[in-house]
Design a protein around this motif. Structure first.
Motif, mmCIF file in Angstrom:
data_model
loop_
_atom_site.group_PDB
_atom_site.id
_atom_site.type_symbol
_atom_site.label_atom_id
_atom_site.label_comp_id
_atom_site.label_asym_id
_atom_site.label_seq_id
_atom_site.Cartn_x
_atom_site.Cartn_y
_atom_site.Cartn_z
ATOM 1 N N ARG A 39 0.831 -1.208 0.000
ATOM 2 C CA ARG A 39 0.000 0.000 0.000
ATOM 3 C C ARG A 39 0.868 1.262 0.000
ATOM 4 O O ARG A 39 0.546 2.254 -0.672
ATOM 5 N N ARG A 113 7.855 -6.519 -5.896
ATOM 6 C CA ARG A 113 7.759 -7.704 -5.027
ATOM 7 C C ARG A 113 9.144 -8.134 -4.544
ATOM 8 O O ARG A 113 9.335 -8.451 -3.381
ATOM 9 N N ASP A 135 1.684 -14.075 0.058
ATOM 10 C CA ASP A 135 2.724 -14.995 -0.397
ATOM 11 C C ASP A 135 3.691 -15.332 0.730
ATOM 12 O O ASP A 135 4.841 -15.656 0.485
#
Ligand code: DC
Length: 231
Positions: A39, A113, A135
């Protein structure tokens, strides 16, 4: 007592952070909300004009990754750590519906990521951590001693998020929240890099009809079993 790693994954608004905070407080562990990190990167992209309803300048975001500094700072009054983006507390700004609308697109970027996963692994290297996200069991901590996968119906989850936003004075329609939940479910489970999937050795908890206490006690039992077994 033996310290373990607890990975909590699941769909948005399944109460992952509520459970993770309860566990961390009870066990004296660190709690890390990885959704807050995605975010914060989304907020950074919005602030710099890289993302809007019309376009997403992915390349410029990728080139700007070195300029994004994220850290958590524990707030003793709240009892958990708040997200800081380039040394500014952004805990409130990252919870708006606008950030929710763009976050899944930003979370699809492999370079984003990779940077966040590296930071998350580092935070967990001494165990005694509860981390929630999408994840965590599959990518961040594949060796976690306890892996929880949380689910609940989209309607239940939309109602929860709607109540939260209303309580904060965010004037948003229930239908818009439900649409956001469904869209994020789709993107989270269909992206190429680290899609949301239940890991083979994760334990599924559907909390559509569980109270917070029932859920907490069920998971605490699992934690105690593991700690006692590995002691
Ligand atoms: O948990 P949350 O709703 O605050 O997460 C926001 C978004 O970030 C979610 O739509 C998917 C993404 N996310 C992710 O891809 N991987 C994580 N480990 C955590 C969140």
């Amino acid at each position: 007592m033996k310290k373990i790693t607890i990975a909590i994954d699941g769909y948005s608004s399944t109460g992952k952070s509520t459970l993770a905070k309860q566990l961390a407080k009870y066990l004296g562990y660190v709690y890390v909300d990885t959704g807050a990190m995605y975010r914060a990167v989304t907020l950074f992209s919005m602030q710099n004009g890289y993302i809007s309803s019309e376009y997403f300048d992915k390349e410029t975001l990728i080139n700007s990754i070195p300029n994004i500094k994220l850290h958590f700072e524990f707030n003793p009054q709240l009892g958990y750590a708040e997200m800081h983006l380039n040394d500014v507390n952004v805990e409130k700004e990252i919870r708006t519906i606008e950030v929710s609308n763009f976050v899944s697109i930003v979370a699809e970027v492999s370079q984003v990521r990779a940077k966040l996963v590296e930071q998350q692994k580092e935070m967990g290297k001494n165990k005694a951590i509860v981390m929630d996200g999408r994840d965590i069991a599959t990518v961040v901590f594949p060796d976690a001693e306890l892996k929880i996968f949380m689910t609940a119906s989209p309607e239940t989850r939309a109602q929860r998020r709607f109540d939260e936003l209303q309580a904060k004075g965010d004037d948003v329609a229930y239908e818009a929240v439900l649409k956001n939940v469904q869209e994020r479910d789709y993107i989270d489970t269909h992206r190429d890099d680290s899609p949301l999937v239940m890991d083979d050795d994760a334990i599924e908890i559907d909390n559509s009809y569980l109270t917070r206490e029932e859920q907490f006690n069920a998971v605490l039992e699992l934690v105690n079993d593991i700690i006692n077994k590995t002691n």
